[in-house]
Structure formats: structure tokens, C-alpha cells
Write a protein that holds these residues in place. Structure first.
Motif, short mmCIF file in Angstrom:
data_model
loop_
_atom_site.label_atom_id
_atom_site.label_comp_id
_atom_site.label_asym_id
_atom_site.label_seq_id
_atom_site.Cartn_x
_atom_site.Cartn_y
_atom_site.Cartn_z
N GLU A 58 0.60 -11.48 4.72
CA GLU A 58 0.41 -11.23 6.15
C GLU A 58 1.07 -12.33 6.97
O GLU A 58 1.69 -12.06 8.01
CB GLU A 58 -1.08 -11.14 6.47
CG GLU A 58 -1.73 -9.87 5.94
CD GLU A 58 -3.22 -9.81 6.18
OE1 GLU A 58 -3.77 -8.69 6.20
OE2 GLU A 58 -3.84 -10.89 6.35
N GLN B 148 4.89 -9.54 5.55
CA GLN B 148 5.32 -8.65 4.46
C GLN B 148 4.17 -7.86 3.86
O GLN B 148 4.30 -7.32 2.76
CB GLN B 148 6.01 -9.48 3.36
CG GLN B 148 7.33 -10.07 3.76
CD GLN B 148 8.28 -10.15 2.57
OE1 GLN B 148 8.21 -9.38 1.62
NE2 GLN B 148 9.18 -11.10 2.61
N ASP B 149 3.05 -7.79 4.55
CA ASP B 149 1.87 -7.17 3.96
C ASP B 149 1.97 -5.65 3.83
O ASP B 149 1.11 -5.04 3.19
CB ASP B 149 0.62 -7.55 4.76
CG ASP B 149 0.76 -7.28 6.24
OD1 ASP B 149 1.68 -7.85 6.85
OD2 ASP B 149 -0.02 -6.48 6.78
N GLN B 150 2.99 -5.05 4.40
CA GLN B 150 3.16 -3.60 4.19
C GLN B 150 3.78 -3.31 2.82
O GLN B 150 3.67 -2.18 2.33
CB GLN B 150 4.04 -3.01 5.29
CG GLN B 150 3.43 -3.08 6.67
CD GLN B 150 2.06 -2.44 6.75
OE1 GLN B 150 1.89 -1.28 6.36
NE2 GLN B 150 1.08 -3.17 7.24
N THR B 151 4.41 -4.31 2.24
CA THR B 151 5.06 -4.09 0.94
C THR B 151 4.56 -5.04 -0.14
O THR B 151 4.76 -4.77 -1.33
CB THR B 151 6.59 -4.28 1.07
OG1 THR B 151 6.87 -5.58 1.60
CG2 THR B 151 7.18 -3.22 1.98
N THR C 234 -0.05 -0.45 -2.77
CA THR C 234 -0.07 0.69 -1.87
C THR C 234 1.15 1.55 -2.10
O THR C 234 2.21 1.05 -2.53
CB THR C 234 -0.12 0.20 -0.40
OG1 THR C 234 -0.22 1.31 0.48
CG2 THR C 234 1.13 -0.60 -0.05
N GLY D 88 4.80 0.47 -1.45
CA GLY D 88 4.89 -0.98 -1.57
C GLY D 88 5.62 -1.39 -2.83
O GLY D 88 5.84 -0.60 -3.75
#
Length: 377
Positions: free
Chosen positions: A335, A339-342, A347, A350
């Protein structure tokens, strides 16, 4: 080719689940179910997001400053992958401009070649306060010039981090750095509370190894530590090796910061993954005594800490659940980097960056981009 992994347990970064298949294709997680034609692999243990370490000076016998090249990055990445790190920020401590340029070039090549684990570069210095230099070489500490700014402005370095002392870099310059896409962290500083607040207002978002090499919290001057603990939006890195920060102090800080704003860092030096007991550092030797690193004068010199141990120590020192310690080593630094989406969680869509742990919480396997880069023999 798609592969479906079926582990006993999965911690996805938020919740712990049982017997949930994870299907990987082309380096990404594509489904939490089996897919037709995918190879199935049963894993015994718990799958969890790989660790993200934003302060790694070396590993495997190599120090980034001593050899700022692609080979060093390869060895560092492999050494830390054995302890669950799937993404790291190679960290260059205070050095001359030529070494900074070489380090930047090495990281640019590593990113162009998709070298496993390398996320960008962290310049820890050279714009620091001499009074809080630690083991940083004083002869290389200097004000920010056009030469450094050219390096910081590069757009081929992935994630860019700088640790600086805000009493040496004005708020308007910090704002320029932030505008260049740099994550500005504050540290190695004797700045007072007001100066630190001004740097935060200018766009600084992090603090490097909280408590260490920064102005302390006092009754009449909160210092940098006080500003760090009071600011709700910034992230604090912390070294939980039992030497840099007392467990009680760490627990107090953890209570003060909002959840998700404290992240584990190793500040690891070259000896991680080796049996070596010393290494050269700017003309002197750094010695290892157990898991403590120091120079001949006894000054702490980075750490001999790996992320697996940092996670275990977080549970013990902070009195938190193991899953929260895992977040401090994966989700929260992801975060911080944006880069917390990947990364930092498992997920769909990701990166397939994950680790396999046994019940004793040792790392049995590490995957980066769906490829196994470490397997415990």
C-alpha cells in the motif's frame, strides 16, 4: 500453461480460507477455482502473499553499495526469496554520485529484464543530517544538487524512494521530488516537530526505521518520532530485530499509528543467507555477533534480519495475531508503494507472488510471477 494450486489453507491478505484452489496463468492469479486443462498441484501448508521489503541493502554475500550491478541484484533477490520476500527495494546508502548512477542503471536493466523481485530503488541518503548519520559515510553526505535530481527524475527505475533529512531539503524541493514520482521518507534527521510537519505537508509519506537515527520524542519537543506517531496518513518502517527498537517501544508505536500504517522492514545487509561473519563497508569492517551487526565502535550497521523472522518477532513484540504480522510484511508496504492492487494480497488479476508456509511458520516455497524461485530441500 495454467496451474491450479490447492493448499491446506490460504491467507489472501484479508482472511484465512481452507481448500480454496488458486489458478495461475502468465504470472497472474486468474481464478480461485480450478480451470479446465490446468495442471493441479497439491501443497501442504498455508499459501500467503509474498513479503514486500522496502529497505534491503544486501544479501547472499553481496552489498548493493559495494557492487551496484545486475549480478548483485540477482543474488540479493534469491537470498531474500528464501525467507519469503517476493518484492524488494534495493537500497543504496549514502554514496557518491557515480555509485548512485551505477545503481540506478542496474535497477533499470533489472526491471527491463523482469528480474524477479526487484520493484525499484531506495536511495537512503545522501541528503541526511550528520548528527544522525549512523554508519553512513560523512564525507558523502551533501545537499541535493542538479546531479542527484537528474537521477531521481528518471522514469525507468520503477518505484523510487528517497530517505532524507527535512532540515537539509526544503519543503518546496520535497514537493518537486514528489512531483517526479518519488516516495519521500524522512529519517537520519535531527529535525524538530515543526520541520517534520512541513515536510509531511509538502508530500513526504514515510519514515525510515522509526526511532532509529531520528530526533526523539520529548516532553517539550515531540521531535520526528512524535510527528511520525501523530500523523495518520504516513507509513512507518520498523526494524523488529530486538536490537534497533525495544519491544515495549515498538508496541507503543503500534498502538499509536492507525492500523495499516506500520510496515516491517529488514534493513538487511550482505550476510543474509550466508555463514559469513563480516563484510567491508567504506573502508572498515562490519561484524556479526549472533544476529547483531555493528562496526568496530559498536555502532549498529543495518541488520541481520530476514522477513520471516521479522514476522515472528512482530507477533511476539507487538502482541498481534500472525495474520496481522503477515499484513505488516506484505499488504501494508505494498500500500505504501501504491502496488496493493497487484501485490501484498492474493486477488484475481494480481501478481502470482506467494509463499508456502508450514505450521511452524517456516518458508517451504516462494513463487514470483507464478514461477517457483525457492524450494526448501
Amino acid at each position: 500453461m495454467s496451474v491450479t494450486y490447492i493448499a491446506d489453507h490460504i491467507f489472501d491478505g484479508e482472511t484465512l480460507r481452507q481448500d480454496v484452489p488458486v489458478t495461475v496463468s502468465d504470472g497472474r492469479i486468474v481464478a480461485f477455482e480450478g480451470c479446465a486443462g490446468a495442471e493441479e498441484i497439491r501443497l501442504h501448508g498455508m499459501l500467503a502473499p509474498g513479503f514486500v521489503d522496502v529497505q534491503v541493502n544486501g544479501g547472499g554475500g553481496y552489498l548493493f553499495n559495494n557492487a551496484p550491478d545486475l549480478e548483485t541484484l540477482k543474488v540479493m533477490g534469491a537470498a531474500h526469496a528464501a525467507f519469503g520476500t517476493t518484492g524488494f527495494m534495493p537500497t543504496l546508502v549514502t554514496d557518491d554520485i557515480a555509485v548512485m548512477q551505477q545503481a540506478a542503471d542496474a535497477v533499470a536493466v533489472a526491471l527491463a529484464q523482469n528480474l524477479p523481485g526487484v520493484l525499484g530503488i531506495h536511495f537512503e541518503g545522501p541528503h541526511l543530517a550528520g548528527a544522525r548519520k549512523g554508519i553512513h559515510p560523512e564525507n558523502h553526505i551533501r545537499e541535493l544538487s542538479e546531479q542527484e535530481l537528474i537521477v531521481y527524475a528518471r522514469n525507468d527505475l520503477g518505484d523510487k524512494m528517497i530517505t532524507l533529512a527535512p532540515e537539509t531539503v526544503a519543503p518546496d524541493v520535497i514537493a518537486v521530488l514528489v512531483g517526479l514520482g518519488v516516495k519521500v521518507c524522512l529519517g537520519h534527521s535531527n529535525a524538530d516537530y515543526e520541520t517534520t510537519q512541513a515536510a509531511l505537508a509538502a508530500g513526504a509519506t514515510g519514515f525510515t526505521h522509526l526511532f532509529n537515527a531520528m530526533s526523539r520524542l520529548n516532553s517539550r519537543d515531540p521531535g520526528m518520532v512524535g510527528a511520525a506517531l501523530l500523523d495518520p496518513d504516513s507509513w512507518c518502517g520498523i526494524i523488529l530485530d530486538g536490537h534497533h527498537v525495544h519491544a515495549g517501544t515498538a508496541r507503543l508505536a503500534h498502538h499509536a499509528k492507525p492500523k495499516g500504517k506500520m510496515m516491517l522492514v529488514t534493513d538487511a545487509m550482505s550476510l543474509i543467507g550466508t555463514q559469513e561473519e563480516s563484510f567491508p563497508f567504506f573502508g572498515e569492517l562490519i561484524f556479526r555477533d549472533g544476529d547483531r551487526l555493528a562496526n568496530g565502535d559498536g555502532v549498529l550497521a543495518g541488520s541481520h534480519l530476514d522477513m520471516t523472522t521479522a514476522v515472528r518477532n512482530a507477533v511476539t513484540y507487538l502482541g498481534i495475531e500472525y495474520e496481522e504480522a503477515l499484513r505488516m510484511a506484505s499488504l501494508y508496504p505494498a500500500e505504501f508503494l501504491g502496488q496493493d492492487q497487484t501485490r501484498g494480497r492474493l486477488t484475481v488479476g494480481g501478481a502470482a507472488d506467494f509463499i508456502l508456509m508450514k505450521d511452524d511458520r517456516t518458508i517451504q516455497g516462494t513463487w514470483i510471477g507464478g514461477k517457483k524461485v525457492f524450494k526448501k530441500i
